[in-house]
Design an enzyme around this catalytic site. Sequence first.
Site, PDB file in Angstrom:
ATOM      1  N   CYS A   1      -0.432   1.392   7.378  1.00  0.00           N
ATOM      2  CA  CYS A   1      -0.940   1.678   6.035  1.00  0.00           C
ATOM      3  C   CYS A   1      -2.266   2.425   6.095  1.00  0.00           C
ATOM      4  O   CYS A   1      -2.504   3.346   5.314  1.00  0.00           O
ATOM      5  CB  CYS A   1      -1.074   0.383   5.245  1.00  0.00           C
ATOM      6  SG  CYS A   1       0.529  -0.373   4.887  1.00  0.00           S
TER       7      CYS A   1
ATOM      8  N   GLU B   1       0.818  -1.205   0.000  1.00  0.00           N
ATOM      9  CA  GLU B   1       0.000   0.000   0.000  1.00  0.00           C
ATOM     10  C   GLU B   1       0.857   1.263   0.000  1.00  0.00           C
ATOM     11  O   GLU B   1       0.587   2.217  -0.736  1.00  0.00           O
ATOM     12  CB  GLU B   1      -0.911   0.036   1.233  1.00  0.00           C
ATOM     13  CG  GLU B   1      -1.843  -1.145   1.347  1.00  0.00           C
ATOM     14  CD  GLU B   1      -1.304  -2.239   2.262  1.00  0.00           C
ATOM     15  OE1 GLU B   1      -0.160  -2.703   2.049  1.00  0.00           O
ATOM     16  OE2 GLU B   1      -2.038  -2.656   3.175  1.00  0.00           O
TER      17      GLU B   1
ATOM     18  N   CYS C   1      -2.896  -2.804   7.531  1.00  0.00           N
ATOM     19  CA  CYS C   1      -2.466  -2.683   8.921  1.00  0.00           C
ATOM     20  C   CYS C   1      -2.671  -1.236   9.383  1.00  0.00           C
ATOM     21  O   CYS C   1      -3.066  -0.362   8.605  1.00  0.00           O
ATOM     22  CB  CYS C   1      -1.005  -3.092   9.060  1.00  0.00           C
ATOM     23  SG  CYS C   1       0.157  -1.919   8.291  1.00  0.00           S
TER      24      CYS C   1
END
Length: 159
Positions: free
Chosen positions: A85, A54, A82
């Site tokens: 990100c 990402e 996560c």
Amino acid sequence: MPDVAFMQEALEQARHAGALGEVPVGAVVVKDGVIIARGYNQPIGQHDPTAHAEIVALRMAAKLLGNYRLPGCALYVTLEPCMMCSGAMLHARLARVVFGANDPKTGACGSVINLFAHEQLNHQTLIVGGVLADDCGDLLKLFFGARRQAAAEQRRLLP
């Protein structure tokens, strides 16, 4: 249908990561129906804990657009983002985040925490999960299964 097509492109990026020995996660950034950036996991190869798919895709999109804000853009990623990100996505002001498989260990779109659900934040991003979830999850399961099998084989060969 467009979500599926863009997720298939993210899956291609994930396969590339897996072929390099990285956890197979891929991402694409889309603006006005066109992919403007691609990324795949690279933390091992780049020696960079922030080189998630990402982040790689966000950096590429920001450079292309000449702005760290990415309004009107959507990010497609094969695994639920996560917290790191997700925070970057919120700062980038993405309109949408679309992910494939849930991540029960570090997912920040609802599996562990839902960072995007906090109304106190000054930007709201639409989250869509489960697009090609089986395909995305199967890729990860195959990758980690092969790693476990290789580790078991290596232990078996040790004296």
